[in-house]
Scaffold this active site. Structure first.
Site, PDB file in Angstrom:
ATOM      1  N   THR A  61       0.838  -1.204   0.000  1.00  0.00           N
ATOM      2  CA  THR A  61       0.000   0.000   0.000  1.00  0.00           C
ATOM      3  C   THR A  61       0.867   1.247   0.000  1.00  0.00           C
ATOM      4  OG1 THR A  61      -1.952   1.021   0.978  1.00  0.00           O
ATOM      5  CG2 THR A  61      -0.353   0.104   2.525  1.00  0.00           C
ATOM      6  N   LYS A  65       3.367   1.456  -3.828  1.00  0.00           N
ATOM      7  CA  LYS A  65       2.779   0.702  -4.941  1.00  0.00           C
ATOM      8  C   LYS A  65       3.579   0.818  -6.242  1.00  0.00           C
ATOM      9  CE  LYS A  65      -2.020   0.654  -3.346  1.00  0.00           C
ATOM     10  NZ  LYS A  65      -3.422   0.864  -3.731  1.00  0.00           N
ATOM     11  N   GLY A 125     -11.530  12.300  -9.362  1.00  0.00           N
ATOM     12  CA  GLY A 125     -10.209  12.122  -8.764  1.00  0.00           C
ATOM     13  C   GLY A 125      -9.218  11.564  -9.763  1.00  0.00           C
ATOM     14  N   GLY A 128      -4.087   7.196  -7.414  1.00  0.00           N
ATOM     15  CA  GLY A 128      -3.785   5.805  -7.741  1.00  0.00           C
ATOM     16  C   GLY A 128      -5.041   4.964  -7.919  1.00  0.00           C
ATOM     17  N   GLY A 239     -17.246   1.079  -1.008  1.00  0.00           N
ATOM     18  CA  GLY A 239     -15.875   0.582  -1.143  1.00  0.00           C
ATOM     19  C   GLY A 239     -15.578  -0.687  -0.374  1.00  0.00           C
TER      20      GLY A 239
END
Ligand code: NAP
Length: 273
Positions: A61, A65, A125, A128, A239
């Site tokens: 994370t 990444k 957005g 990532g 999510g």
């Protein structure tokens, strides 16, 4: 069997709880999923020592990444296209990288009954998570792809813009979004996340121009964006399904077995209870 999560600050992660539930469901007694906080200058050595200690693999994370990529023997097509690896499998011939945010997002979309093929998709957005989402939507045949940024003209957006245009997408501002409509809206910004709940990156007049809305945020369970979607009759998805699905996809890579859909859905529900 040992697995874990590499990152810099991991205190708040709910990944261990999800993986523990997967271990229980698959009757993998004695397996563990550990938080492995790692300093940037120790990243390569840490990966090597985890492999030597017999770990099957690790999740990766923020902020690593991208940084892990030079240490890998191979990177999957999706991870290469997105430019980020969030899952590494340790094999005898070396370390192999994957991106299960991509897979997890796809499973979460299908769980909410939204098929991107031939649909106009808008992503809020440009971080990532947005890249994984955009790559999935493009690969799944979205008819058009718009990404919305507060900083469309910032020169830091050049790389993102190249990535987006490579997927036939277009970068627009929030002002320009006022003239658009579409089918699937995906929030890939942190706006509305706990503790700053009750906010959304776009207003209800935008939300009601779509038929489905997904928010990558998993706390709270229903963000302000999803609340607006629900009251306007849109399909909604949060999510937590994606987070659970990306964890399950990582386990599938490490264990080389399929985790049944019903197990995944039950764990996602338990995580939201
Ligand atoms: P990030 O790199 O911080 O990017 C977020 C993007 O959101 C930024 O590039 C920025 O785009 C925009 N943004 C940031 N603050 C904003 C604000 N106040 N108002 C409007 N836009 C803002 O984050 P990320 O890693 O991509 O993750 C995004 C969200 O997805 C987070 O909430 C994260 O927790 C969630 N996530 C969930 C999962 C899952 O499995 N459910 C997986 C990954 C991420 P511009 O500057 O271009 O506007």
């Amino acid at each position: 069997m040992k697995m874990g999560l590499i990152g810099r600050t991991l205190g708040h992660s709910c990944s261990p709880e999800i993986h523990e539930k997967i271990f229980q469901a698959l009757q993998m007694q004695g397996s563990s999923y550990e938080l492995l906080e790692t300093e940037p200058d120790k990243l390569g050595k840490r990966l090597e020592s985890l492999q030597a200690e017999g770990y099957l693999g690790v999740n990766v994370t923020i902020p690593y990444k991208r940084d892990v990529i030079p240490f890998l023997k191979s990177v999957s097509r999706e991870a290469e296209a997105i430019g980020a690896v969030n899952t590494i499998r340790f094999d005898e011939d070396g370390m192999h990288g994957f991106n299960t945010d991509y897979t997890g997002f796809g499973r979460a979309l299908s769980a909410m009954g939204a098929d991107p093929e031939g649909r106009a998709c808008v992503v809020l957005g440009t971080g990532g998570a947005a890249r994984a989402v955009i790559q999935y939507l493009a690969d799944s045949g979205a008819s058009s792809l718009l990404a919305v940024s507060r900083n469309k003209y910032d020169e830091k957006q050049c790389e993102f813009q190249t990535f987006l245009e490579g997927n036939c997408g277009k970068l627009i501002s929030y002002d320009e979004l006022k003239n658009e409509k579409g089918d699937i809206l995906v929030n890939c910004t942190p706006v509305g996340m706990y503790p700053k709940v009750g906010r959304a990156a776009v207003g209800e007049e935008i939300v009601r121009r779509f038929s489905a809305v997904m928010d990558l945020i998993y706390n709270p369970k229903e963000t302000e964006l999803l609340r607006m979607g629900r009251v306007n009759g849109l399909k909604t998805g949060n999510g937590m399904v994606m987070l659970t699905a990306q964890a399950a996809a990582a386990e599938e890579i490490w264990l080389d077995r399929v985790i049944p859909e019903d197990v995944l859905n039950r764990i996602a529900e338990e995580m939201q209870a």
